[in-house]
Design an enzyme around this catalytic site. Structure first.
Site, PDB file in Angstrom:
ATOM      1  N   LYS A 105       4.077  -6.700   4.107  1.00 58.70           N
ATOM      2  CA  LYS A 105       3.514  -5.588   3.545  1.00 58.70           C
ATOM      3  C   LYS A 105       3.192  -4.656   4.813  1.00 58.70           C
ATOM      4  CE  LYS A 105       0.320  -3.463   3.282  1.00 58.70           C
ATOM      5  NZ  LYS A 105      -0.468  -2.626   4.084  1.00 58.70           N
ATOM      6  N   THR A 121       0.815  -1.089   0.057  1.00 55.74           N
ATOM      7  CA  THR A 121       0.067  -0.110   0.016  1.00 55.74           C
ATOM      8  C   THR A 121       0.950   1.267  -0.118  1.00 55.74           C
ATOM      9  OG1 THR A 121      -0.199  -0.121   2.314  1.00 55.74           O
ATOM     10  CG2 THR A 121      -2.027  -1.044   1.047  1.00 55.74           C
ATOM     11  N   GLU A 162       6.095   4.765   7.414  1.00 55.05           N
ATOM     12  CA  GLU A 162       5.565   5.972   6.550  1.00 55.05           C
ATOM     13  C   GLU A 162       6.537   7.104   7.290  1.00 55.05           C
ATOM     14  OE1 GLU A 162       0.972   4.501   5.729  1.00 55.05           O
ATOM     15  OE2 GLU A 162       1.506   5.713   7.429  1.00 55.05           O
ATOM     16  N   ASN A 214      -0.409  10.326   5.506  1.00 56.79           N
ATOM     17  CA  ASN A 214      -1.701   9.851   6.034  1.00 56.79           C
ATOM     18  C   ASN A 214      -2.921  10.871   5.827  1.00 56.79           C
ATOM     19  OD1 ASN A 214      -1.580   7.480   7.598  1.00 56.79           O
ATOM     20  ND2 ASN A 214       0.211   8.242   8.172  1.00 56.79           N
ATOM     21  N   THR A 234       1.701  -8.815  12.403  1.00 55.09           N
ATOM     22  CA  THR A 234       1.832  -7.492  11.790  1.00 55.09           C
ATOM     23  C   THR A 234       1.099  -7.347  10.567  1.00 55.09           C
ATOM     24  OG1 THR A 234       3.331  -5.810  11.053  1.00 55.09           O
ATOM     25  CG2 THR A 234       4.010  -8.301  10.705  1.00 55.09           C
TER      26      THR A 234
END
Length: 404
Positions: A177, A151, A275, A399, A188
């Site tokens: 992922k 993603t 991220e 985000n 996870t």
């Protein structure tokens, strides 16, 4: 942005497993977003799943089907979470479509999804992707499958290991992922390990839990547990030898020791690819009365926005670490016995700044792109390690823009 994320390198095909990937157009028109994992007859699957009360439909279905299995179907771009009865029907329909193609029972197929929560699957896109991925399936398809399940990941994450169980050579390859919404409460995000070892269903369920506990359950990016978390271990048995059947066998320990470095590697890759991450940080807590106490301190440090932003800035504001340690909830914690280290630099002893500490030394460590925060509690012999990241401007941007 990723922090020293290793390349996948050469991925070992696993006898009895074929993988395919395709662009179904679930979220973007031209990117791989559907993967299938096809298992030879006799294969066994074990897994652990999210503890979230908002479990996604594919999690509900997959949990019912661990054991003997013939295929997995995985999609990115849509989590199929918070979708009610329709979501459950879509997850089962996805499995039925692949099962019909393979000529196996619907219940022999397990579904997995990741992506945006609260939206229904585009079933035409799913069927289109499944058909193309199945046609493309091959033993060396791990790299494409690892890319299809991404993603916000910046790169596919996969690795292979080899070893021996009771004198029989075995191989294993795994992929993961995940970059955000990461504080596993069982395992996870989405992680899959395939091995040619012979393992019974009961032993495989134990193996998945034991592997997760020492690796995937020790990584956090932002403290948020996904609705879709799943960690699956697949065993084809094609290496031969006597099947591993229980935790009490020496062969079980050999298998666990062989696969644990793979699971740790996948966990660390997840944090390195967090991220917006600019720092990869190991939080090591030693001298606790219990492992639970050590984990409470480690996670409080790793989840603190004030600590994480100081790490991003490279600011050795050691008071933020003391704040986090103090609010960890550990009973009887005595500041007079606490020590704090940044790599080999002692910042505090006995709850006070160390006499030989200098701000320049602390800043020098925190300027590095990876380092260790070590806390000594002075209460016992337990210790635990957690891997985490900083909190950057890019995390907020990624985000904020996630659905656009």
């Amino acid at each position: 942005m990723a922090v020293n994320l290793p390349p996948t390198g050469e991925l070992q095909p696993i006898d009895g497993i074929r993988l395919g990937a395709a662009a179904g157009g679930i979220k973007y028109p031209d990117r791989l977003d559907v993967a299938v994992v096809l298992l030879d007859e006799g294969s066994t699957v074990g897994g652990v799943f999210t503890a979230s009360a908002f479990r996604a439909a594919p999690v509900v279905v997959a949990r019912e089907r661990v054991g003997a299995a013939r295929a997995l179907v995985i999609n990115s771009g849509n989590a199929n979470a918070a979708t009610g009865d329709r979501g459950l029907a879509d997850a089962r329909s996805t499995c039925a479509h692949l099962a019909a193609t393979l000529g196996v029972a619907d219940t022999a197929v397990l579904p997995f999804s990741t992506g945006v929560i609260g939206e229904f699957l585009d079933m035409d896109a799913m069927r289109r992707g499944i058909d193309a991925a199945t046609a493309a399936a091959r033993p060396d398809g791990w790299a494409d499958a690892a890319r299809a399940i991404m993603t916000t990941d910046t790169a596919p994450k996969a690795v292979s290991v080899a070893g021996a169980v009771d004198g029989t050579p075995i191989h294993a390859t795994g992929m993961v992922k995940g970059a955000g919404m990461i504080r596993p409460d069982m395992a996870t995000m989405l992680a899959f390990i395939g091995t040619d070892a012979a393992v019974t269903g009961d032993a495989l369920r134990c193996l998945a839990a034991d592997l997760a506990e020492g690796s995937l359950n020790r990584v956090t990016v932002d403290g948020d547990t996904s609705t879709n978390d799943a960690f699956i271990v697949m065993a084809t048995g094609q290496a031969g030898g006597t099947p591993v059947s229980s935790r009490g066998e020496p062969s079980y320990r050999e298998l666990l020791d062989t696969l644990n470095p793979l699971a740790v590697d996948l966990a660390q890759r997840t944090a390195r690819d967090g991220e917006g991450a600019t720092k990869f940080v190991t939080v090591r807590v030693e001298g606790g009365r219990t492992n639970a106490d050590c984990l409470a301190v480690a996670y409080t440090i790793a989840h603190s926005p004030l600590v994480k932003t100081a790490i991003f800035a490279g600011d050795p504001n050691w008071g933020r670490f003391c704040m986090a340690i103090g609010r960890s909830g550990v009973a009887g914690l005595d500041p007079d016995t606490v020590g704090l280290y940044l790599d080999d630099v002692c910042v505090a002893r006995g709850g006070l700044v160390a006499d030989d500490y200098t701000e320049e030394a602390g800043a020098g460590v925190m300027a590095r792109d990876e380092f260790t925060v070590r806390v000594t509690l002075g209460q016992g012999n337990a210790s635990e390690t957690v891997w985490t990241t900083d909190l950057s401007y890019d995390y907020v941007r990624i985000n904020a823009e996630y659905r656009t």
